[in-house]
Write a protein that holds these residues in place. Sequence first.
Motif, mmCIF file in Angstrom:
data_model
loop_
_atom_site.group_PDB
_atom_site.id
_atom_site.type_symbol
_atom_site.label_atom_id
_atom_site.label_comp_id
_atom_site.label_asym_id
_atom_site.label_seq_id
_atom_site.Cartn_x
_atom_site.Cartn_y
_atom_site.Cartn_z
ATOM 1 N N GLN A 1 -17.822 -33.654 -26.477
ATOM 2 C CA GLN A 1 -16.996 -33.134 -25.396
ATOM 3 C C GLN A 1 -17.245 -33.950 -24.130
ATOM 4 O O GLN A 1 -18.348 -34.478 -23.923
ATOM 5 N N TYR B 1 -16.951 -33.669 -19.863
ATOM 6 C CA TYR B 1 -16.880 -32.764 -18.729
ATOM 7 C C TYR B 1 -16.851 -33.572 -17.433
ATOM 8 O O TYR B 1 -17.402 -34.678 -17.360
ATOM 9 N N GLN C 1 -17.702 -33.224 -13.178
ATOM 10 C CA GLN C 1 -18.410 -32.435 -12.180
ATOM 11 C C GLN C 1 -18.187 -33.054 -10.808
ATOM 12 O O GLN C 1 -18.587 -34.198 -10.576
ATOM 13 N N PHE D 1 -19.554 -36.445 -17.731
ATOM 14 C CA PHE D 1 -20.628 -36.287 -18.705
ATOM 15 C C PHE D 1 -20.054 -36.141 -20.103
ATOM 16 O O PHE D 1 -19.073 -35.426 -20.304
ATOM 17 N N PHE E 1 -26.265 -32.934 -23.229
ATOM 18 C CA PHE E 1 -25.525 -33.730 -22.269
ATOM 19 C C PHE E 1 -26.171 -35.090 -22.046
ATOM 20 O O PHE E 1 -27.400 -35.237 -22.112
ATOM 21 N N HIS F 1 -14.571 -28.536 -18.242
ATOM 22 C CA HIS F 1 -14.300 -29.134 -19.545
ATOM 23 C C HIS F 1 -13.019 -29.947 -19.500
ATOM 24 O O HIS F 1 -12.002 -29.495 -18.973
ATOM 25 N N GLY G 1 -21.941 -31.265 -6.361
ATOM 26 C CA GLY G 1 -22.514 -29.961 -6.056
ATOM 27 C C GLY G 1 -21.801 -28.780 -6.674
ATOM 28 O O GLY G 1 -22.061 -27.641 -6.289
ATOM 29 N N ARG G 2 -20.935 -29.024 -7.629
ATOM 30 C CA ARG G 2 -20.168 -27.933 -8.235
ATOM 31 C C ARG G 2 -20.523 -27.794 -9.718
ATOM 32 O O ARG G 2 -21.295 -28.555 -10.273
ATOM 33 N N GLY G 3 -19.905 -26.806 -10.360
ATOM 34 C CA GLY G 3 -20.079 -26.641 -11.797
ATOM 35 C C GLY G 3 -19.258 -27.653 -12.570
ATOM 36 O O GLY G 3 -18.473 -28.406 -12.004
ATOM 37 N N LEU G 4 -19.469 -27.687 -13.870
ATOM 38 C CA LEU G 4 -18.763 -28.642 -14.723
ATOM 39 C C LEU G 4 -17.446 -28.066 -15.203
ATOM 40 O O LEU G 4 -17.324 -26.853 -15.414
#
Lengths: 111, 116
Positions: free
Chosen positions: A33, A35, A37, A88, A101, A45, A40-43
């Motif tokens: 997969q 991703y 980002q 990632f 990851f 998909h 400073g944030r979330g990942l």
Amino acid sequence: SQQGEEDPQALSIQEGENATMNCSYKTSINNLQWYRQNSGRGLVHLILIRSNEREKHSGRLRVTLDTSKKSSSLLITASRAADTASYFCATANQGAQKLVFGQGTRLTINP
Amino acid sequence: DTGVSQNPRHKITKRGQNVTFRCDPISEHNRLYWYRQTLGQGPEFLTYFQNEAQLEKSRLLSDRFSAERPKGSFSTLEIQRTEQGDSAMYLCASSFEPAGPPREQYFGPGTRLTVT
């Protein structure tokens, strides 16, 4: 420990150019997969490719998978400033129920 | 907003103190994951739950760390006797996976922990 190695670690291109990122891994996988980002944030998909697939598209994204070489690539076409982020790869290894990851590629799109 | 939420977003604590983070997953998701991410690195797996059962823990998760998911809903991650090396972003993710290998995961915004 992280399995994937991503190349390059950092990439800077002009808006409108294509960006290619590569990921290598070490063990047999069920799927791989990608991703994104933002700082400073979330990942988020982006795309999942199964071990029996060789190529997959989603909008401006194209992912390839070569299980014989244990590698994958992510191509972003016609890049935009908003594509600036870290990318990632993550592998779902056979027999495992978690994602592993890589260290990521930092992509900068210059206007 | 029906995404994954995490609280607090930022936490500054002194070495030796205990901290607790909360994650609220997407409501219909049966799996919940915790990851730790340090600057310039990818997320590292800590633990995951299938419903309320904690099914796997990384060796990164020392005995100072404990996670719970009561009733298979929200989850908490507690760190006791914090150390400076615990400073990191703690990410929570959820997914719906009836069986088989991990599919796409939905991440929360993370809790940034700074231990002084």
